[in-house]
Design an enzyme around this catalytic site. Structure first.
Site, PDB file in Angstrom:
ATOM      1  N   GLN A 197       0.838  -1.203   0.000  1.00 24.77           N
ATOM      2  CA  GLN A 197       0.000   0.000   0.000  1.00 24.77           C
ATOM      3  C   GLN A 197       0.867   1.245   0.000  1.00 24.77           C
ATOM      4  OE1 GLN A 197      -3.623   0.375   2.612  1.00 24.77           O
ATOM      5  NE2 GLN A 197      -2.383   1.903   3.643  1.00 24.77           N
ATOM      6  N   GLY A 198       0.709   2.096  -1.001  1.00 20.52           N
ATOM      7  CA  GLY A 198       1.504   3.318  -1.121  1.00 20.52           C
ATOM      8  C   GLY A 198       0.687   4.549  -0.811  1.00 20.52           C
ATOM      9  N   SER A 235       1.222   6.639   2.646  1.00 18.16           N
ATOM     10  CA  SER A 235       2.005   7.601   3.432  1.00 18.16           C
ATOM     11  C   SER A 235       3.239   8.078   2.679  1.00 18.16           C
ATOM     12  CB  SER A 235       2.437   6.976   4.762  1.00 18.16           C
ATOM     13  OG  SER A 235       1.320   6.683   5.561  1.00 18.16           O
ATOM     14  N   GLU A 271     -10.018  -2.067   5.861  1.00 17.63           N
ATOM     15  CA  GLU A 271      -8.929  -2.366   6.794  1.00 17.63           C
ATOM     16  C   GLU A 271      -9.432  -2.371   8.227  1.00 17.63           C
ATOM     17  OE1 GLU A 271      -4.420  -0.757   7.805  1.00 17.63           O
ATOM     18  OE2 GLU A 271      -5.857   0.605   6.874  1.00 17.63           O
ATOM     19  N   GLU A 301      -3.316  11.191  17.700  1.00 15.33           N
ATOM     20  CA  GLU A 301      -3.764  12.584  17.718  1.00 15.33           C
ATOM     21  C   GLU A 301      -4.798  12.842  16.622  1.00 15.33           C
ATOM     22  OE1 GLU A 301       0.124  12.222  19.707  1.00 15.33           O
ATOM     23  OE2 GLU A 301      -0.655  11.565  17.777  1.00 15.33           O
TER      24      GLU A 301
END
Length: 406
Positions: free
Chosen positions: A127-128, A130, A245, A390
């Site tokens: 998975q690309g 980030s 996911e 966060e």
């Protein structure tokens, strides 16, 4: 506490359980450790058995090779495989993330090209999403895809890309309209990994594992039909992927934490600290938090089955809850180990060690951390991967509490 589903679903549970008992190796349910060579042979043959029985991607429609299981039947399938500690997926990214996304958004040509290969375990994925400057703020990504020579030319960088060094394809987000607003100029592409324009740089972690990679795209090529869900619609498609996911293990995600906590309670007893009032209180607190995670999963399941969509933001709440719970559990484990936890007692270059709740990880000769130490080190990433705690708090504040955007 046992959860009981309607009679037809429980009948299906018995069918799954019987199949597992008949097909898992002798001695599997006794908990005996399998030698490395036998484990490799088992993994090689197990995928073929799963495919032949129709358990891989069993919730997919029958016309695409699945069994068309209902949401409850799919939950039971996951529960029984988890109970038996049996591996279920040929490729997590293919079976659970990009495969369902292609079924939801893909063209007929994309479905014909990729779905059969995913089912048979013939291709692997990474998975690309980030990037170095766009992790939790995914909309800030800078990787560009430009039309050229009847396809797309891709330039940019992705990071923390799990198993990129083993994958055949990457499903990635790239900016295809630099002048559009942040969320609207992004497309979702399927890109072959094995080409000169892609450089994979494994990132070695403290315990020696290199599961994560940095991936550099320099004029990498993707064919014309690689865009999923339409040009500049990648944000919406990606949110679908992330939904798969977070929803795949609603009623089973807590099980590995229960197992891990039982082991930690055993450590406390062995060291005679289980009667310490502070340790007892912390153990009780972690047990309570794991049970709350279980109920969060049941709430998510009820929301899915009933189609009520009452739990908007619950996926983020669940992720925040389990990740912070797990870090606190690992901190407790290290406190129970005491000075022993500071000694590197693992085997040098412990290759292929199975880390509970983590999976197979290679060791590091000059930093021989033990299994418990490596589990602790990996847990530090729990509140970062998949969206930082966060960011999850911001989403929960907005979607569940109705607070104004920060």
């Amino acid at each position: 506490m046992k959860t009981t589903y309607p009679a037809p679903v429980e009948q299906f549970r018995r069918q799954v359980r019987t199949w597992l008992e008949e097909n898992l190796p002798d001695g599997w349910f006794d908990g005996a450790e399998m030698p490395p060579e036998e484990r490799e042979a088992f993994r090689a043959s197990w995928t073929e058995k799963l495919h032949a029985a129709g358990w891989i991607c069993a919730s997919w429609p029958k016309e695409y090779g699945g069994r068309g299981l209902s949401p409850l039947e799919n939950v039971v399938l996951h529960e029984e495989f988890a109970r038996a500690r049996a591996p279920m997926r040929a490729d997590w990214f293919g079976d659970t993330l990009v495969g369902p996304t292609i079924l939801r958004w893909g063209t007929d040509e994309q479905k014909a090209e990729f779905i059969p290969k995913i089912l048979r375990g013939e291709i692997t994925w990474c998975q690309g999403f980030s990037e170095p400057e766009a992790g939790s703020d995914l909309a800030g990504l800078r990787t560009r895809a430009e039309p050229r020579d009847g396809g797309w030319t891709i330039n940019g960088r992705k990071i923390w890309t799990t198993r990129a060094d083993e994958a055949d394809y990457v499903f990635l987000l790239a900016r295809t309209d630099p002048d559009a607003p942040r969320h609207r100029g992004i497309s979702y592409l399927l890109v072959p990994m094995r080409q000169p324009g892609i450089e994979v740089r494994p990132i070695e972690q403290l315990d020696g594992a290199t599961d994560f990679c940095e991936v550099v795209f320099t004029d990498a090529h993707a064919p014309e039909g690689c865009v999923v869900g339409g040009l500049n619609n990648g944000w919406k498609v990606a949110m679908t992927t992330l939904g798969f996911e977070r929803g795949a293990s609603a009623t089973t995600g807590h099980r590995r934490f229960e197992k891990e906590l039982r082991k930690i309670i055993g450590m406390a007893r062995e060291r005679g600290v289980h009667t310490d009032p502070v340790i007892r209180q912390r153990l009780a607190e972690q047990w309570t938090r794991v049970q709350i995670q279980r109920y969060h999963g049941l709430r998510t399941l009820a929301d899915t089955v009933n189609g009520t969509r009452e739990a908007a933001g619950l996926g983020q709440l669940n992720k925040m809850w389990w990740s912070e719970t797990h870090r606190a559990t690992m901190d407790l484990m290290m406190d129970i180990l005491g000075p022993e936890g500071q000694i590197l007692a693992g085997a040098a270059a412990e290759q292929g060690a199975w880390i509970p709740g983590v999976g197979m990880r290679n060791g590091r000769a000059d930093y021989p951390a033990g299994v418990e130490q490596r589990a602790f080190l990996f847990s530090l990433s729990d509140t970062i991967g998949g969206g930082t705690a966060e960011i999850q708090r911001n989403i929960v504040a907005e979607r569940l509490l109705g607070l104004p955007r920060g």
